[in-house]
Design an enzyme around this catalytic site. Sequence first.
Site, mmCIF file in Angstrom:
data_model
loop_
_atom_site.group_PDB
_atom_site.id
_atom_site.type_symbol
_atom_site.label_atom_id
_atom_site.label_comp_id
_atom_site.label_asym_id
_atom_site.label_seq_id
_atom_site.Cartn_x
_atom_site.Cartn_y
_atom_site.Cartn_z
ATOM 1 C CB CYS A 2 -0.952 0.109 1.197
ATOM 2 S SG CYS A 2 -2.094 -1.258 1.327
ATOM 3 N NE ARG A 27 4.514 1.780 -0.247
ATOM 4 C CZ ARG A 27 5.506 1.456 0.564
ATOM 5 N NH1 ARG A 27 6.751 1.635 0.164
ATOM 6 N NH2 ARG A 27 5.283 0.983 1.763
ATOM 7 C CD1 TRP A 75 -0.352 -6.287 -3.317
ATOM 8 C CD2 TRP A 75 -0.472 -6.880 -1.166
ATOM 9 N NE1 TRP A 75 -0.071 -7.633 -3.224
ATOM 10 C CE2 TRP A 75 -0.130 -8.022 -1.922
ATOM 11 C CE3 TRP A 75 -0.607 -7.015 0.210
ATOM 12 C CZ2 TRP A 75 0.083 -9.267 -1.348
ATOM 13 C CZ3 TRP A 75 -0.403 -8.256 0.794
ATOM 14 C CH2 TRP A 75 -0.053 -9.372 -0.004
ATOM 15 C CG ASN A 101 1.579 0.501 4.215
ATOM 16 O OD1 ASN A 101 1.265 -0.649 3.934
ATOM 17 N ND2 ASN A 101 2.830 0.922 4.207
ATOM 18 N N GLY A 102 -0.370 -1.257 6.462
ATOM 19 C CA GLY A 102 0.056 -2.108 7.582
ATOM 20 C C GLY A 102 -1.071 -3.054 7.949
ATOM 21 C CD GLU A 482 16.777 -12.482 -8.931
ATOM 22 O OE1 GLU A 482 16.364 -13.076 -7.933
ATOM 23 O OE2 GLU A 482 16.304 -11.402 -9.323
ATOM 24 C CE LYS A 486 13.242 -10.472 -10.914
ATOM 25 N NZ LYS A 486 13.954 -10.430 -9.703
ATOM 26 C CD GLU A 489 9.597 -11.136 -9.272
ATOM 27 O OE1 GLU A 489 8.940 -10.884 -8.256
ATOM 28 O OE2 GLU A 489 10.803 -10.861 -9.385
ATOM 29 C CG HIS A 505 19.998 -35.977 -6.390
ATOM 30 N ND1 HIS A 505 20.419 -37.181 -5.896
ATOM 31 C CD2 HIS A 505 21.116 -35.312 -6.768
ATOM 32 C CE1 HIS A 505 21.739 -37.247 -5.931
ATOM 33 N NE2 HIS A 505 22.187 -36.112 -6.468
ATOM 34 C CE LYS A 604 11.066 -2.640 -6.015
ATOM 35 N NZ LYS A 604 11.724 -3.602 -6.912
HETATM 36 C C1 AGP Z 1 11.968 -9.533 -6.406
HETATM 37 O O1 AGP Z 1 11.807 -9.419 -7.765
HETATM 38 C C2 AGP Z 1 10.723 -9.513 -5.639
HETATM 39 N N1 AGP Z 1 9.935 -8.377 -5.906
HETATM 40 C C3 AGP Z 1 10.838 -9.902 -4.181
HETATM 41 O O2 AGP Z 1 11.242 -11.222 -4.136
HETATM 42 C C4 AGP Z 1 11.773 -9.055 -3.272
HETATM 43 O O3 AGP Z 1 13.108 -9.278 -3.616
HETATM 44 C C5 AGP Z 1 11.525 -9.455 -1.812
HETATM 45 O O4 AGP Z 1 10.197 -9.138 -1.485
HETATM 46 C C6 AGP Z 1 12.472 -8.796 -0.854
HETATM 47 O O5 AGP Z 1 12.313 -7.414 -0.825
HETATM 48 P P1 AGP Z 1 13.382 -6.486 -0.142
HETATM 49 O O6 AGP Z 1 14.660 -6.663 -0.877
HETATM 50 O O7 AGP Z 1 12.817 -5.097 -0.288
HETATM 51 O O8 AGP Z 1 13.502 -6.913 1.284
#
Ligand code: AGP
Length: 609
Positions: A2, A27, A75, A101-102, A482, A486, A489, A505, A604
Amino acid sequence: MCGIVGYTGGKQAKSILFEGLRRLEYRGYDSAGICVVSPDGELDCVRAVGNLDNLEKVLEGFDMPGTLGIGHTRWATHGAPTESNAHPHLDCSGDIAIVHNGIIENFTRLRHELSERGHTFKSDTDSETLAHLIEEHYRGDLAEALRKGLSQVEGSFAVVAACRKNPGEIVGARRNSPLVVGIAPGEYYVASAVPAFLSRTRTVLFLDDDEILSIGSEGLKIILMDGSEVQRDSAEVGWDIDSAEKGGYEDFMLKEIFEQKKAVEDTLADKFNSRGEIEMEGLDLSGEEARNLRRIIVVACGTSYHAGILAKFLLEKWGCLPVEIEIASEFHFRDLAVAKGDLVIAISQSGETADTIASVKAARKLGARVTSIVNVVGSQMGRDSDDVIYTHAGPEIGVAATKTFTSQMAVMYPLAMSIGLLRGTVSSEICDSVMKELRSIPSKMENVLDFDGTVREVAGKFQNCPDFLYLGRSFGYPIAMEGALKLKEISYIHAEGYPAGEMKHGPIALLDDGVPVVAIATRDSVYDKMINNIEEVKARKAPVVAVTTVGDTRIADICEAVFEVPETMEVLYPLLTVIPLQLLAYHIAKFKGCNVDQPRNLAKTVTVE
Ligand code: AGP
């Protein structure tokens, strides 16, 4: 998650609030709304389901005069993404509007008690409770009502409120959720993050937990939960507005991929002194403290966790001590055997991730020293840690982390090396040669970005495959993880990142001619083993896309496609090999018509556990 904004000043609030929300849309984008206090003292509220384009359409037909207001982009946590659950929320009388937010953890009980006292709720959210609590305590002093209301609240919040009976005042508070104030002559902005007002001011004031902010005709005042007042100095942020604009790129994500050379250069700039020796700005560890370390524990989530895997490898290699890597969302729930003598390194782009913050707090409580590696200046995690080392990647707006990942990795080299030097476990010759090569990496990154067109072609070929397997060994392993993250997501394609040696395995059972395997196979100490793995994959007819070192015909001959990266030291390849994988995910997602900057269901920053 949010994003919240507030404004009070001489200008019309509506467009300022909307612009602020646009910059915070990363956000959350389930719903959005704004509320402006009109010149005749009414609260004009507009809300819409979906992202800000929807709110924009509704706002077009809505005249909202007024120079003070609040806004929110959501969010969803409690309550579906409907209009009635969108913020701002009002109290029963319609006098008070809040954005939050929270998570209000005791909201069920509060809601029940408030209902029994006659309050009527119009949403399913935990946030609405705050409007009713303020209403109960309101006797003409809005900040005081907020303070009293929040004393009943458990959980995390950044909240901003306006009241039509106090038309010139905006109030706010925070606990474990960010809230920052922007200050310009005769104007104040309140927001979840600096980019919301970066085009208007760089003068900021960071609030601490459990501080109540009141901005009215007498200016800005901060009071504590016990009612006493505190003074706080403002600071200047170094980010400029260009870094929060698309700058001609189609998406923030693509722009941020292309900004990696600069992000890494800027990140490395304050890790060395003028003689080129490592001097980690933010790390205050003496030789004795470094030698007495029992072990290091690296904690992080998501992409930052993948940077943490690299950190483990480097710290073990040069620091010669036990290093554990922990997923933060698991770490702090356990009975931890953490104690004095442990160094916890927390990695986070935002510095707001709830689980990583909780891990930092838990580790410090048990006596560990905590160093955090953070991108957002002034964020909570930095303030909860003993030392803070900043990546200087600038604002990252795309939900998928790209330039902040390479910047996090870039920090790990001087950090691990400096711990090794302090402990006497690495020689200055090795340090010099690695650091010299590290400085050449940004220009090598530029070479990798040059073959964006090739990556796009390959993406076109594989865009319809429903599953991908990413394999890497040693320094290629975190990059395989990673790369897979990517892809899933932003393109919603199922992808697994795996240590290549583990393929036999289990995951090998998944392979057939419809499951592409992306292999990180640079010329390094595990090269021959990777070739064996590629052959095993080929024997199962799966197509292979490999990231290789320039000029490697051996791999090119057996794979469907290769992305060549310039030659570098084995330890430094991750900074190069991840780039084609970011581009591959990006182009596949674009072919599939996905919104790469705002992938579904994601936000984010994950500020809830
Ligand atoms: C990465 O592409 C994601 N958006 C997510 O995994 C992110 O890295 C994770 O939420 C950690 O966030 P931070 O680095 O702000 O702690």
